[in-house]
Scaffold this active site. Structure first.
Site, short mmCIF file in Angstrom:
data_model
loop_
_atom_site.label_atom_id
_atom_site.label_comp_id
_atom_site.label_asym_id
_atom_site.label_seq_id
_atom_site.Cartn_x
_atom_site.Cartn_y
_atom_site.Cartn_z
N GLY A 9 -47.99 1.70 30.52
CA GLY A 9 -47.54 3.10 30.68
C GLY A 9 -48.17 4.01 29.66
N THR A 11 -50.52 6.12 29.94
CA THR A 11 -50.85 7.47 30.41
C THR A 11 -49.63 8.39 30.43
OG1 THR A 11 -50.48 6.72 32.67
CG2 THR A 11 -52.76 6.72 31.90
N GLY A 12 -48.44 7.84 30.20
CA GLY A 12 -47.22 8.64 30.27
C GLY A 12 -46.97 9.43 28.99
N ASP A 14 -44.59 9.10 26.62
CA ASP A 14 -44.36 8.28 25.42
C ASP A 14 -45.59 7.46 25.06
OD1 ASP A 14 -41.87 9.31 25.74
OD2 ASP A 14 -40.82 7.39 25.92
N ALA A 83 -42.99 2.47 33.98
CA ALA A 83 -41.83 2.48 34.89
C ALA A 83 -41.99 3.59 35.92
CB ALA A 83 -40.54 2.74 34.11
N GLN A 84 -41.31 3.42 37.04
CA GLN A 84 -41.05 4.55 37.93
C GLN A 84 -39.88 5.23 37.23
OE1 GLN A 84 -40.02 7.27 39.54
NE2 GLN A 84 -38.39 6.06 40.48
N THR A 128 -32.76 2.68 28.51
CA THR A 128 -32.39 4.08 28.74
C THR A 128 -30.90 4.35 28.67
OG1 THR A 128 -32.29 5.75 30.50
CG2 THR A 128 -32.57 3.50 31.21
N LYS A 156 -33.11 -0.72 35.53
CA LYS A 156 -33.28 -0.78 34.07
C LYS A 156 -32.23 -1.70 33.44
CE LYS A 156 -36.74 2.00 32.76
NZ LYS A 156 -37.79 1.67 31.77
N ARG A 187 -44.20 16.36 28.66
CA ARG A 187 -43.23 15.85 29.62
C ARG A 187 -43.70 16.13 31.05
NH1 ARG A 187 -39.25 12.20 30.77
NH2 ARG A 187 -37.17 13.01 30.39
P1 NAP Z 1 -43.64 8.71 32.24
O1 NAP Z 1 -44.27 9.87 31.57
O2 NAP Z 1 -43.15 8.85 33.64
O3 NAP Z 1 -44.71 7.50 32.19
C1 NAP Z 1 -44.51 6.34 32.94
C2 NAP Z 1 -45.73 5.46 32.79
O4 NAP Z 1 -45.55 4.28 33.58
C3 NAP Z 1 -47.04 6.11 33.28
O5 NAP Z 1 -48.08 5.74 32.42
C4 NAP Z 1 -47.24 5.47 34.65
O6 NAP Z 1 -48.58 5.41 35.07
C5 NAP Z 1 -46.72 4.07 34.36
N1 NAP Z 1 -46.39 3.30 35.56
C6 NAP Z 1 -45.58 3.66 36.57
N2 NAP Z 1 -45.52 2.68 37.49
C7 NAP Z 1 -46.32 1.68 37.05
C8 NAP Z 1 -46.69 0.41 37.56
N3 NAP Z 1 -46.26 -0.05 38.75
N4 NAP Z 1 -47.53 -0.37 36.83
C9 NAP Z 1 -48.02 0.08 35.65
N5 NAP Z 1 -47.74 1.28 35.12
C10 NAP Z 1 -46.89 2.06 35.82
O7 NAP Z 1 -42.42 8.15 31.39
P2 NAP Z 1 -42.03 8.42 29.84
O8 NAP Z 1 -41.16 9.61 29.78
O9 NAP Z 1 -43.25 8.33 29.01
O10 NAP Z 1 -41.07 7.17 29.57
C11 NAP Z 1 -41.61 5.93 29.12
C12 NAP Z 1 -40.62 4.82 29.42
O11 NAP Z 1 -39.37 5.10 28.77
C13 NAP Z 1 -40.27 4.63 30.88
O12 NAP Z 1 -40.06 3.25 31.08
C14 NAP Z 1 -38.97 5.38 31.06
O13 NAP Z 1 -38.23 4.84 32.14
C15 NAP Z 1 -38.31 5.12 29.73
N6 NAP Z 1 -37.38 6.15 29.23
C16 NAP Z 1 -37.79 7.45 29.13
C17 NAP Z 1 -36.92 8.39 28.59
C18 NAP Z 1 -37.32 9.83 28.43
O14 NAP Z 1 -36.44 10.66 28.22
N7 NAP Z 1 -38.60 10.15 28.48
C19 NAP Z 1 -35.64 7.99 28.15
C20 NAP Z 1 -35.27 6.65 28.26
C21 NAP Z 1 -36.17 5.73 28.79
P3 NAP Z 1 -49.26 6.58 35.95
O15 NAP Z 1 -49.69 7.64 34.96
O16 NAP Z 1 -50.39 5.89 36.59
O17 NAP Z 1 -48.22 7.07 36.90
O1 G4F Z 2 -34.66 15.81 33.54
P1 G4F Z 2 -33.99 14.85 34.43
O2 G4F Z 2 -34.66 14.55 35.73
O3 G4F Z 2 -33.78 13.54 33.57
P2 G4F Z 2 -32.79 12.28 33.73
O4 G4F Z 2 -32.33 12.12 35.12
O5 G4F Z 2 -31.78 12.40 32.67
O6 G4F Z 2 -33.80 11.08 33.43
C1 G4F Z 2 -34.67 11.10 32.30
O7 G4F Z 2 -33.98 10.66 31.15
C2 G4F Z 2 -33.52 9.29 31.22
C3 G4F Z 2 -32.77 8.99 29.92
O8 G4F Z 2 -31.41 9.32 30.08
C4 G4F Z 2 -34.71 8.38 31.41
F1 G4F Z 2 -34.30 7.08 31.46
C5 G4F Z 2 -35.44 8.74 32.70
O9 G4F Z 2 -36.62 7.93 32.80
C6 G4F Z 2 -35.87 10.21 32.64
O10 G4F Z 2 -36.83 10.36 31.63
O11 G4F Z 2 -32.51 15.35 34.77
C7 G4F Z 2 -31.59 15.68 33.77
C8 G4F Z 2 -30.35 16.32 34.38
C9 G4F Z 2 -29.78 15.55 35.57
O12 G4F Z 2 -28.37 15.48 35.48
C10 G4F Z 2 -30.15 16.39 36.77
O13 G4F Z 2 -29.21 16.32 37.84
O14 G4F Z 2 -30.73 17.60 34.88
C11 G4F Z 2 -30.16 17.77 36.15
N1 G4F Z 2 -30.98 18.73 36.90
C12 G4F Z 2 -30.55 19.95 37.32
N2 G4F Z 2 -31.51 20.55 38.02
C13 G4F Z 2 -32.25 18.57 37.32
C14 G4F Z 2 -32.58 19.72 38.03
N3 G4F Z 2 -33.13 17.55 37.15
C15 G4F Z 2 -34.37 17.69 37.69
N4 G4F Z 2 -35.29 16.71 37.49
N5 G4F Z 2 -34.73 18.81 38.41
C16 G4F Z 2 -33.87 19.85 38.61
O15 G4F Z 2 -34.21 20.82 39.26
#
Ligand code: NAP
Ligand code: G4F
Length: 363
Positions: A9, A11-12, A14, A83-84, A128, A156, A187
């Site tokens: 991951g 390219t994401g 984090d 992750a997705q 998460t 997860k 983001r």
């Molecule tokens: P992100 O920007 O969506 O990045 C996800 C990464 O996973 C991308 O590099 C994507 O590649 C890769 N990926 C998706 N499907 C894959 C597959 N089948 N095989 C290999 N790689 C794959 O997510 P992020 O915000 O950096 O989060 C990083 C991790 O932390 C994730 O596991 C997420 O669920 C977890 N997390 C995030 C948060 C948050 O608030 N950001 C909080 C808690 C947990 P592509 O670029 O090719 O799509």
């Molecule tokens: O920004 P969100 O899509 O993030 P969410 O669902 O909290 O998930 C993110 O954080 C998780 C950690 O708790 C990670 F595990 C996960 O991978 C991801 O990074 O939505 C945040 C809140 C939700 O309650 C949603 O219902 O915002 C609310 N919301 C309101 N309007 C919206 C919107 N969310 C999105 N994406 N788009 C809207 O228009």
């Protein structure tokens, strides 16, 4: 000895910040990428000239590709960030989400064992706060019961438990960071914070009329991604493998985030109405700039996340308040204001793919 880290991951959001941190610390950093019809890796383009930064094709749905890359790199540390990661999308692609976010974790753990690295390789799993889901108490810490509330969170949860199982069954150094939402100027644009900051910048510069959002009352504990990746690294430097909650300990609603983001974009918002009829009005012009659309409601929504980071502060010496909530919102809005202004001026923001081809990175 130069340490080798493998980041899935990369390219994401984090993955890009973690790569920067590990390169600064002198690591050899290996990242996995996927084939995509749009090979546009904006977040890591600036790292691709670094001789200690290497990319490999692998997919979490393909155990052989994982075995191959782990066997070749023989990493000291693996950060499984792939992750997705979109909760709402997980309702549309639940099976794919389970394959990548649940079974994918097992594939990594088993590949490490099969490559004979169980005793030498430390593994970080990106868990998460969504595990708490339909929350059973507030704030949430490492002891709070889980109640996952989306296909993403259920997948997860499997990842979390299989990491614990491999730790207990085989004595592997593997652990989960239970990270609360962390955001940044990198983001993805469909997560709510970035959707808001980009829209505020576009509306302020006359490029968009309205922002449509779902549940404005949902509350999150939002931190800065750059601060959170440091914690991932700290967890793997710990004496023992343990799971940690990573959060700021402060909570705001989507509505609060919106108000502040528009403020930094130069627009003062007033909210009126309730539920689907709630609107955000520009107080200077009386124009409605934010509306609610049920299209963004989720079948089950997590609405009350607030983390207690005391264990990480105590045991890892981590500071959850390095970047405050207003600073985070300001950083994101300023970055999007500059991006929108550059787009308006007709500047090309894309990376030149010819460079990738020349270096043999793209196939
Ligand atoms: P992100 O920007 O969506 O990045 C996800 C990464 O996973 C991308 O590099 C994507 O590649 C890769 N990926 C998706 N499907 C894959 C597959 N089948 N095989 C290999 N790689 C794959 O997510 P992020 O915000 O950096 O989060 C990083 C991790 O932390 C994730 O596991 C997420 O669920 C977890 N997390 C995030 C948060 C948050 O608030 N950001 C909080 C808690 C947990 P592509 O670029 O090719 O799509
Ligand atoms: O920004 P969100 O899509 O993030 P969410 O669902 O909290 O998930 C993110 O954080 C998780 C950690 O708790 C990670 F595990 C996960 O991978 C991801 O990074 O939505 C945040 C809140 C939700 O309650 C949603 O219902 O915002 C609310 N919301 C309101 N309007 C919206 C919107 N969310 C999105 N994406 N788009 C809207 O228009």
């Amino acid at each position: 000895m130069q340490k080798r880290a493998l980041i899935t991951g990369v390219t994401g959001q984090d993955g890009s910040y973690l790569s920067e941190l590990l390169l600064e610390k002198g690591y050899d950093v290996h990242g996995t990428i996927r084939r995509s019809s749009v090979d546009f890796r904006e977040r890591i383009a600036h790292l691709e000239d670094n001789p200690r930064f290497h990319l490999h094709y692998a997919d979490l749905g393909d155990s052989m590709s994982l075995m191959k890359v782990i066997g070749k790199v023989r990493p000291h540390e693996i950060y499984n960030l792939a992750a997705q990661s979109h909760v709402q999308v997980s309702f549309d692609v639940p099976e794919f989400t389970a394959d990548v976010d649940a079974t994918g974790v097992l594939r990594i753990l088993e590949a490490v064992r099969q490559c004979g690295l169980a005793d030498s390789c430390r593994i970080y799993q990106a868990s998460t706060s969504e595990l708490y889901g339909k929350v059973e108490s507030v704030p949430q810490n490492e002891e709070t019961p889980f109640h996952p509330y989306s296909p993403y969170a259920v997948a997860k949860l499997y990842g979390y438990w299989i990491v614990r199982e491999y730790r207990e069954a085989y004595g592997m150094f593997c652990c989960s960071g239970i990270l609360f939402n962390h955001e940044s100027e990198r983001r993805g644009e469909t997560f709510v914070t970035r959707k808001i900051t980009l829209a505020a910048a576009r509306i302020a510069q006359g490029k968009q009329r309205k922002l449509l959002l779902g549940n404005l009352s949902s509350r999150r504990d939002w931190g800065y991604a750059k601060d959170y990746v440091e914690c991932m690294w700290l967890m793997l430097q710990n004496d023992i493998p343990e799971d940690f909650v990573i959060a700021t300990g402060e909570q705001y609603s989507v509505r609060d985030f919106c108000r502040l983001a528009f403020h930094y974009a130069g627009i003062e918002l007033r909210f009126e109405g309730e539920g689907e009829n709630e609107r955000g009005i520009d107080t200077a012009t009386g124009r409605v700039v934010v509306e609610v659309s049920p299209d963004f409601y989720r079948p089950t929504d997590v609405v009350n996340l607030l983390g207690d980071p005391s264990k990480a502060m105590r045991r890892l010496g981590w500071n959850p308040k390095r970047t405050t909530f207003p600073e985070l919102v300001r950083i994101m809005v300023e970055s999007d204001m500059a991006k929108v202004a550059a787009e308006r001026a007709g500047e090309q923001v894309r990376v030149n793919l010819a460079e990738y081809l020349e270096k043999g990175i793209l196939k």
